[in-house]
Design a protein around this motif. Sequence first.
Motif, PDB file in Angstrom:
ATOM      1  N   UNK A   1       0.838  -1.218   0.000  1.00 40.56           N
ATOM      2  CA  UNK A   1       0.000   0.000   0.000  1.00 40.56           C
ATOM      3  C   UNK A   1       0.866   1.259   0.000  1.00 40.56           C
ATOM      4  N   UNK A   2       1.816   1.282  -0.927  1.00 40.54           N
ATOM      5  CA  UNK A   2       2.695   2.431  -1.135  1.00 40.54           C
ATOM      6  C   UNK A   2       2.423   2.991  -2.535  1.00 40.54           C
ATOM      7  N   UNK A   3       1.388   3.821  -2.674  1.00 42.36           N
ATOM      8  CA  UNK A   3       0.978   4.293  -4.001  1.00 42.36           C
ATOM      9  C   UNK A   3       2.049   5.078  -4.751  1.00 42.36           C
ATOM     10  N   UNK A   4       2.943   5.768  -4.022  1.00 41.37           N
ATOM     11  CA  UNK A   4       4.021   6.502  -4.702  1.00 41.37           C
ATOM     12  C   UNK A   4       4.944   5.518  -5.416  1.00 41.37           C
ATOM     13  N   UNK A   5       5.284   4.419  -4.743  1.00 43.16           N
ATOM     14  CA  UNK A   5       6.135   3.393  -5.348  1.00 43.16           C
ATOM     15  C   UNK A   5       5.433   2.788  -6.557  1.00 43.16           C
TER      16      UNK A   5
ATOM     17  N   UNK B   1      -3.778   0.859 -15.249  1.00 33.61           N
ATOM     18  CA  UNK B   1      -4.772   0.766 -14.174  1.00 33.61           C
ATOM     19  C   UNK B   1      -4.291   1.500 -12.924  1.00 33.61           C
ATOM     20  N   UNK B   2      -3.021   1.304 -12.565  1.00 31.85           N
ATOM     21  CA  UNK B   2      -2.462   1.973 -11.377  1.00 31.85           C
ATOM     22  C   UNK B   2      -2.495   3.488 -11.541  1.00 31.85           C
ATOM     23  N   UNK B   3      -2.079   3.970 -12.705  1.00 29.98           N
ATOM     24  CA  UNK B   3      -2.035   5.416 -12.944  1.00 29.98           C
ATOM     25  C   UNK B   3      -3.437   6.018 -12.969  1.00 29.98           C
ATOM     26  N   UNK B   4      -4.395   5.292 -13.523  1.00 26.94           N
ATOM     27  CA  UNK B   4      -5.757   5.817 -13.644  1.00 26.94           C
ATOM     28  C   UNK B   4      -6.436   5.991 -12.283  1.00 26.94           C
ATOM     29  N   UNK B   5      -5.889   5.359 -11.250  1.00 27.09           N
ATOM     30  CA  UNK B   5      -6.467   5.491  -9.919  1.00 27.09           C
ATOM     31  C   UNK B   5      -6.228   6.879  -9.319  1.00 27.09           C
ATOM     32  N   UNK B   6      -5.156   7.538  -9.739  1.00 26.99           N
ATOM     33  CA  UNK B   6      -4.843   8.894  -9.273  1.00 26.99           C
ATOM     34  C   UNK B   6      -4.830   9.002  -7.741  1.00 26.99           C
ATOM     35  N   UNK B   7      -4.248   7.990  -7.083  1.00 26.25           N
ATOM     36  CA  UNK B   7      -4.181   8.013  -5.618  1.00 26.25           C
ATOM     37  C   UNK B   7      -3.192   9.071  -5.123  1.00 26.25           C
ATOM     38  N   UNK B   8      -2.132   9.286  -5.886  1.00 23.90           N
ATOM     39  CA  UNK B   8      -1.103  10.263  -5.514  1.00 23.90           C
ATOM     40  C   UNK B   8      -0.567  10.907  -6.786  1.00 23.90           C
ATOM     41  N   UNK B   9       0.229  11.949  -6.611  1.00 24.99           N
ATOM     42  CA  UNK B   9       1.012  12.456  -7.725  1.00 24.99           C
ATOM     43  C   UNK B   9       2.473  12.478  -7.292  1.00 24.99           C
ATOM     44  N   UNK B  10       3.354  12.293  -8.238  1.00 28.53           N
ATOM     45  CA  UNK B  10       4.776  12.200  -7.925  1.00 28.53           C
ATOM     46  C   UNK B  10       5.355  13.583  -7.646  1.00 28.53           C
ATOM     47  N   UNK B  11       6.332  13.634  -6.741  1.00 30.00           N
ATOM     48  CA  UNK B  11       7.049  14.891  -6.554  1.00 30.00           C
ATOM     49  C   UNK B  11       8.494  14.728  -7.023  1.00 30.00           C
ATOM     50  N   UNK B  12       9.094  15.842  -7.356  1.00 27.52           N
ATOM     51  CA  UNK B  12      10.418  15.855  -7.978  1.00 27.52           C
ATOM     52  C   UNK B  12      11.465  15.161  -7.120  1.00 27.52           C
ATOM     53  N   UNK B  13      11.443  15.413  -5.830  1.00 24.04           N
ATOM     54  CA  UNK B  13      12.448  14.837  -4.932  1.00 24.04           C
ATOM     55  C   UNK B  13      12.407  13.306  -4.953  1.00 24.04           C
ATOM     56  N   UNK B  14      11.198  12.747  -4.835  1.00 21.85           N
ATOM     57  CA  UNK B  14      11.057  11.287  -4.833  1.00 21.85           C
ATOM     58  C   UNK B  14      11.538  10.684  -6.149  1.00 21.85           C
ATOM     59  N   UNK B  15      11.163  11.317  -7.241  1.00 18.00           N
ATOM     60  CA  UNK B  15      11.532  10.805  -8.563  1.00 18.00           C
ATOM     61  C   UNK B  15      13.055  10.811  -8.747  1.00 18.00           C
ATOM     62  N   UNK B  16      13.695  11.913  -8.361  1.00 15.95           N
ATOM     63  CA  UNK B  16      15.155  12.010  -8.472  1.00 15.95           C
ATOM     64  C   UNK B  16      15.827  10.951  -7.609  1.00 15.95           C
ATOM     65  N   UNK B  17      15.364  10.819  -6.383  1.00 15.33           N
ATOM     66  CA  UNK B  17      15.982   9.888  -5.432  1.00 15.33           C
ATOM     67  C   UNK B  17      15.843   8.440  -5.904  1.00 15.33           C
ATOM     68  N   UNK B  18      14.630   8.047  -6.274  1.00 11.94           N
ATOM     69  CA  UNK B  18      14.396   6.666  -6.712  1.00 11.94           C
ATOM     70  C   UNK B  18      15.177   6.356  -7.978  1.00 11.94           C
TER      71      UNK B  18
ATOM     72  N   UNK C   1       4.993   2.302 -12.284  1.00 17.47           N
ATOM     73  CA  UNK C   1       4.032   2.183 -13.375  1.00 17.47           C
ATOM     74  C   UNK C   1       4.484   3.039 -14.560  1.00 17.47           C
ATOM     75  N   UNK C   2       4.892   4.284 -14.267  1.00 17.90           N
ATOM     76  CA  UNK C   2       5.403   5.143 -15.336  1.00 17.90           C
ATOM     77  C   UNK C   2       6.695   4.576 -15.917  1.00 17.90           C
ATOM     78  N   UNK C   3       7.560   4.033 -15.058  1.00 16.92           N
ATOM     79  CA  UNK C   3       8.788   3.411 -15.543  1.00 16.92           C
ATOM     80  C   UNK C   3       8.457   2.251 -16.474  1.00 16.92           C
ATOM     81  N   UNK C   4       7.432   1.480 -16.112  1.00 18.20           N
ATOM     82  CA  UNK C   4       7.022   0.360 -16.949  1.00 18.20           C
ATOM     83  C   UNK C   4       6.531   0.805 -18.311  1.00 18.20           C
ATOM     84  N   UNK C   5       5.782   1.897 -18.336  1.00 14.00           N
ATOM     85  CA  UNK C   5       5.287   2.416 -19.619  1.00 14.00           C
ATOM     86  C   UNK C   5       6.453   2.913 -20.475  1.00 14.00           C
ATOM     87  N   UNK C   6       7.362   3.668 -19.857  1.00 13.32           N
ATOM     88  CA  UNK C   6       8.539   4.148 -20.595  1.00 13.32           C
ATOM     89  C   UNK C   6       9.362   2.960 -21.098  1.00 13.32           C
TER      90      UNK C   6
END
Length: 228
Positions: A90-94, A141-158, A99-104
């Motif tokens: 239950x970590x929607x940011x992860x 499906x995961x992206x369409x849920x719109x549970x969270x939105x990504x922030x720059x810091x998390x994206x850079x770090x991951x 999910x976006x990485x998978x699409x790319x």
Amino acid sequence: MQHFFRHTLDGDPHLNMKLIYAGLVIAIIIAYRFRKNDKLLKVLLATNVLLQIILFIWYLGYKELFIMEGLPLYHCRIAVLMMAVGYVAKKPVISRYFAWLGIIGTIIAFGVPDPSDYLWPHLTNITFICTHYLIAMSSLIIISRNEVKLNFRDVVLITFIMNLVIMIANTILGSNYSYLMKLPPALPIEVNKYIIFTIMTILLIIGEMLLDKISVAKTNKGVSDLSA
């Protein structure tokens, strides 16, 4: 059956990419149609993880290839595993990041295909196609849920940590996971590995943020239109 699981490399698989693209479109339409179906998402994630386990076990039978290609260090394999982890934990940011990485990754994999050198049909051919179909479907499906939105810091770090771990593994093993050491054969350009690492990391960060912002903006516009 033994032929399907053979380990001896025997040539170019000659995949019909037009048919594969058509199948991808159908897969995306199905995922969009049933995007609110949580059971479907569970099945997609579980099936894709199972495919990775089967592929991993198969690689264990070919020790040289296992070290060079069998570890889950390609971006798409990482996306499969981490989407499932994010969902279960239950970590929607992860889940959303991967999910976006998978699409790319799917766009790149089908745009510049580099399947293993086995004539069709073979386990690696099937998993190459099915893994990316399932990634595209579960990601949507995961992206369409719109549970969270990504922030720059998390994206850079991951992104940085992920690519750094892959780079270290490549250096130790002499491998080329996620093409961070050398570009795919379809792009016969000699580029320094540190340049590849830097460019790939920056492009992934930009891609993740841009796609997420577009998705969030479209969703907000849709909500505004409905409430108007």
